[in-house]
Design an enzyme around this catalytic site. Structure first.
Site, PDB file in Angstrom:
ATOM      1  N   GLU A 245      67.472  96.651  54.286  1.00 30.21           N
ATOM      2  CA  GLU A 245      65.909  96.684  54.373  1.00 30.21           C
ATOM      3  C   GLU A 245      65.949  98.312  54.217  1.00 30.21           C
ATOM      4  O   GLU A 245      67.004  99.338  53.753  1.00 30.21           O
ATOM      5  CB  GLU A 245      67.036  96.982  56.681  1.00 30.21           C
ATOM      6  CG  GLU A 245      65.674  97.298  57.239  1.00 30.21           C
ATOM      7  CD  GLU A 245      65.974  97.178  58.752  1.00 30.21           C
ATOM      8  OE1 GLU A 245      66.587  96.164  59.146  1.00 30.21           O
ATOM      9  OE2 GLU A 245      66.641  98.347  59.382  1.00 30.21           O
ATOM     10  N   LYS A 247      64.654 102.427  53.997  1.00 24.95           N
ATOM     11  CA  LYS A 247      64.955 103.032  54.526  1.00 24.95           C
ATOM     12  C   LYS A 247      63.938 103.759  55.111  1.00 24.95           C
ATOM     13  O   LYS A 247      64.083 104.887  53.943  1.00 24.95           O
ATOM     14  CB  LYS A 247      66.301 104.041  54.287  1.00 24.95           C
ATOM     15  CG  LYS A 247      66.825 105.140  55.148  1.00 24.95           C
ATOM     16  CD  LYS A 247      67.272 105.809  54.496  1.00 24.95           C
ATOM     17  CE  LYS A 247      68.235 106.328  55.486  1.00 24.95           C
ATOM     18  NZ  LYS A 247      67.415 107.564  56.268  1.00 24.95           N
ATOM     19  N   ARG A 252      64.363 108.459  64.103  1.00 30.05           N
ATOM     20  CA  ARG A 252      64.159 107.152  64.497  1.00 30.05           C
ATOM     21  C   ARG A 252      63.885 106.871  66.136  1.00 30.05           C
ATOM     22  O   ARG A 252      64.091 108.035  67.481  1.00 30.05           O
ATOM     23  CB  ARG A 252      65.466 107.271  64.758  1.00 30.05           C
ATOM     24  CG  ARG A 252      66.660 105.988  65.187  1.00 30.05           C
ATOM     25  CD  ARG A 252      66.729 104.947  64.090  1.00 30.05           C
ATOM     26  NE  ARG A 252      67.369 103.751  64.577  1.00 30.05           N
ATOM     27  CZ  ARG A 252      68.546 103.884  64.124  1.00 30.05           C
ATOM     28  NH1 ARG A 252      68.857 105.008  63.913  1.00 30.05           N
ATOM     29  NH2 ARG A 252      68.967 102.702  64.866  1.00 30.05           N
ATOM     30  N   ARG A 267      66.262 110.102  69.225  1.00 30.39           N
ATOM     31  CA  ARG A 267      67.402 109.550  69.293  1.00 30.39           C
ATOM     32  C   ARG A 267      68.354 111.223  70.181  1.00 30.39           C
ATOM     33  O   ARG A 267      69.818 110.451  70.961  1.00 30.39           O
ATOM     34  CB  ARG A 267      68.249 110.274  68.302  1.00 30.39           C
ATOM     35  CG  ARG A 267      68.458 109.414  66.813  1.00 30.39           C
ATOM     36  CD  ARG A 267      68.154 110.116  65.111  1.00 30.39           C
ATOM     37  NE  ARG A 267      69.600 110.650  65.580  1.00 30.39           N
ATOM     38  CZ  ARG A 267      70.402 110.732  64.121  1.00 30.39           C
ATOM     39  NH1 ARG A 267      69.858 109.753  63.161  1.00 30.39           N
ATOM     40  NH2 ARG A 267      71.873 111.717  64.192  1.00 30.39           N
ATOM     41  N   PHE A 333      63.212  96.848  63.168  1.00 32.34           N
ATOM     42  CA  PHE A 333      63.900  96.593  62.620  1.00 32.34           C
ATOM     43  C   PHE A 333      65.506  95.687  63.461  1.00 32.34           C
ATOM     44  O   PHE A 333      66.011  95.301  62.665  1.00 32.34           O
ATOM     45  CB  PHE A 333      64.600  97.292  61.584  1.00 32.34           C
ATOM     46  CG  PHE A 333      65.696  99.034  61.945  1.00 32.34           C
ATOM     47  CD1 PHE A 333      66.348  99.110  62.873  1.00 32.34           C
ATOM     48  CD2 PHE A 333      64.339  99.762  62.303  1.00 32.34           C
ATOM     49  CE1 PHE A 333      66.739  99.729  63.396  1.00 32.34           C
ATOM     50  CE2 PHE A 333      65.236 101.234  61.924  1.00 32.34           C
ATOM     51  CZ  PHE A 333      65.966 101.126  62.609  1.00 32.34           C
ATOM     52  N   LYS A 413      73.898 103.742  54.288  1.00 31.39           N
ATOM     53  CA  LYS A 413      72.551 104.076  53.931  1.00 31.39           C
ATOM     54  C   LYS A 413      72.785 104.344  52.545  1.00 31.39           C
ATOM     55  O   LYS A 413      74.133 105.495  52.096  1.00 31.39           O
ATOM     56  CB  LYS A 413      72.274 105.567  54.594  1.00 31.39           C
ATOM     57  CG  LYS A 413      73.040 106.678  54.807  1.00 31.39           C
ATOM     58  CD  LYS A 413      72.206 107.093  55.667  1.00 31.39           C
ATOM     59  CE  LYS A 413      73.052 108.591  56.102  1.00 31.39           C
ATOM     60  NZ  LYS A 413      73.499 109.055  56.964  1.00 31.39           N
TER      61      LYS A 413
END
Length: 546
Positions: A245, A247, A252, A267, A333, A413
DNA sequence: GTCACCGAGCGGC
DNA sequence: CTCAGACCGATTCGG
DNA sequence: CCGAATCGGTCTGAGGCCGCTCGGTGAC
């Protein structure tokens, strides 16, 4: 009422033992004895915060305020405070020492209690408008006037958000579980869903933990990604399919939508909805009732804009004025709840299917992702993600559930540093905490003709032994001594890696580095062989062109 | 008295 | 966000 | 087969740059 002195003594005991088991046992025994309100307060404080995450009030008492109050209280000068700080490396320890030499010791000292102190701090956090800063300082002053040295130490540590007792989130959850005979897993789960350990501890004592569940407008911890060490890593346990996916380099967010409400959480679980009014309609349209996870980026028509652009809209009070200049896109996502159905324990493959079926429109988009089965395709996906202007990939196991607050191998990641530079150290600073007494923080520069221009500072990456060595070296090669900071002879060359170059007026080079870390000491290079400002400029241009 | 600027605090990576 | 170091339980290795 | 050494997962701690808001303050 629970005495602050006992709280402090317990924290002190916990900090003294290196054994994790013993820390947990000590703390559990203490928590068990506390009455309800004190338990709530103690547990919140033990997370290093005065207010639970997401609380709209913010304490706004920081380093400077604390130092000012300590000076007033003790009559110490700036110089004395900074000397004490150099010695201890911790503001809490400095507070203990300065409180011990208070000028006016009250005749009648009301013992500090957790409940009483918290009530005062709550009022401080709620203060607004003219005089608010002074009121906050006054509250702190009153508390420190009542405090014994050990109490002051941990009060200040709670305020600076760093207890330094070698026990944080994970062990804290264990201690709560042990205190009230709950399963550690149950405490953890409840904590990750509510993020308010004070509340969780009270529930644990009443035996009500099982009730914890995903609720609309009760934001929970985000699932995090570990770092991919090697592109082949996802395929180590044999051939399998993973999701590659993109990044995105943004912020976020967790979206909750039910009835006519849409809320975006950051977050830290703060409500950031009002900063992005243009997302409201498309998020309403996406579906009637859901909780989704995604990354919010600044958008330049066809591709993402640099992170700094997005920052211009973060916590902005007049979002409409900049909304046009800095458009955003929200790439979703994951979906964790649909209607009343909790999807967290379903495999990612299924959650992704549900997500794809939703009504995307306008700036709300589906994150770019594709399944891959081998290293070659993964590498290709990485290149494509970079082509699209993204940071790299998050590689996700398709069979994985959503695990709030976990940074494990389920998501990995993958990003690459932009480059490395060989820089010359021109200044060194003493570290804090366990780095007190070590020159662990290095200001470095590159050549602009025959002048050295500062481009940044770095700390992490060196091993303790190397820091010790450099400390000795710099102490012997100090040009000017400012106490905490020492200008040093330009002799040591470090190789530093970083993820981006930004324009900045923080340093005289006009540039700064994002996430600088030291790769190694270049003992083989003379200072003259270090990188130049031209190289920095070239990197800056290169990354803009993508 | 108004306004521009600065430092502090906070939270984003 | 980054990286290093410490602890602890699990696994492997050597006697 | 058992105890010791080692490995890996997880947690902790330390410190970087950026941009917004707010209260306080100094200039006009």
């Amino acid at each position: 009422m629970a005495r602050w002195a006992e709280f402090a003594a317990t924290l002190d005991a916990v900090s003294r033992t290196p054994s994790k088991r013993e820390k947990v046992t000590l703390l559990a025994a203490y928590l068990r004895r506390l009455p309800e309100e004190a338990l709530r307060v103690a547990c919140t404080y033990l997370t290093g915060r005065v207010l639970p995450p997401g609380d709209p009030d913010k304490l706004q008492i920081g380093w400077s305020t604390i130092v000012e109050v300590l000076k007033e209280l003790s009559g110490a000068t700036d110089r004395e405070v900074s000397e004490l700080y150099l010695r201890w490396g911790d503001l809490g320890d400095v507070a203990a020492e300065l409180v011990a030499r208070r000028r006016a010791v009250p005749l009648f000292r009301e013992p500090l209690t957790l409940e009483g102190a918290h009530a005062q701090l709550r009022r401080a956090a709620a203060a607004r408008g003219k005089g608010a800063a002074e009121f906050r300082a006054a509250v702190l002053r009153a508390l420190l006037e009542q405090a014994q040295p050990m109490e002051a130490k941990f009060l200040v540590r709670v305020l600076t958000g760093d207890l330094r007792i070698g026990l944080k989130e994970g062990l804290l959850q264990e201690a709560v579980a042990e205190a009230f005979g709950a399963r550690p897993g149950a405490v953890r789960r409840a904590d990750l869903l509510s993020s308010d350990l004070g509340e969780v501890a009270c529930q644990a004592r009443r035996g009500e933990l099982a009730a914890a569940s995903l609720r609309y407008f009760r934001p929970f911890r985000f699932m995090l990604a570990g770092t991919l060490a090697d592109p082949a890593e996802p395929f180590h346990d044999g051939p399998q399919e993973v999701l590659a996916e993109d990044k995105y380099d943004g912020v976020r967010v967790q979206v909750h939508r039910l009835g006519d409400r849409v809320t975006l959480y950051s977050r830290t679980l703060d409500d950031v909805t009002d900063s992005f009014p243009e997302l409201r309609q498309p998020l309403l349209q996406l579906g009637p009732a859901y909780i989704a996870d995604g990354e919010l980026v600044a958008w330049a028509g066809q591709r993402p804009a640099p992170f700094q652009r997005l920052q211009q809209r973060l916590r902005r009070l007049d979002p409409f004025q900049v909304a046009e200049q800095v458009p955003v896109a929200l790439f979703l996502f994951d979906v964790l709840k649909l209607g009343e159905q909790d999807l967290m324990d379903l495999p990612l493959a299924e959650r992704r299917q549900r997500l794809q079926a939703m009504e995307f429109s306008g700036p709300v988009r589906l994150a770019s992702a594709r399944p891959v089965r081998d290293v070659a395709s993964l590498r290709e996906a990485f290149r494509d993600a970079r082509e699209r202007g993204n940071e790299g990939l998050v590689v996700k196991r398709l069979d994985a559930p959503y695990r709030p607050g976990r940074r494990g191998g389920l998501w990995l990641k993958w990003k690459e540093p932009l480059a490395t530079l060989d820089v010359v150290v021109v200044g060194a600073e003493y570290g804090h905490g366990k780095r007190a007494g070590w020159l662990s923080d290095y200001t470095f520069a590159v050549w602009d003709g025959d002048r050295l221009r500062v481009v940044g500072k770095a700390y992490s990456g060196l091993q303790d032994a190397e820091i010790a060595e450099l400390t000795q070296f710099f102490l012997h090669h100090t040009v000017r001594d400012f106490g905490h900071f020492k200008a040093v002879e330009p002799k040591v060359v470090l190789e530093v890696a970083f993820d981006a170059v930004t324009r900045s007026d923080r340093h005289d080079s006009g540039y700064a580095l994002r996430f600088p870390r030291i790769v190694r000491v270049r003992a083989d290079k003379t200072p003259r062989e270090a990188s130049t400002l031209e190289e920095v400029e070239a990197l800056y241009r290169q990354q803009r062109e993508g």
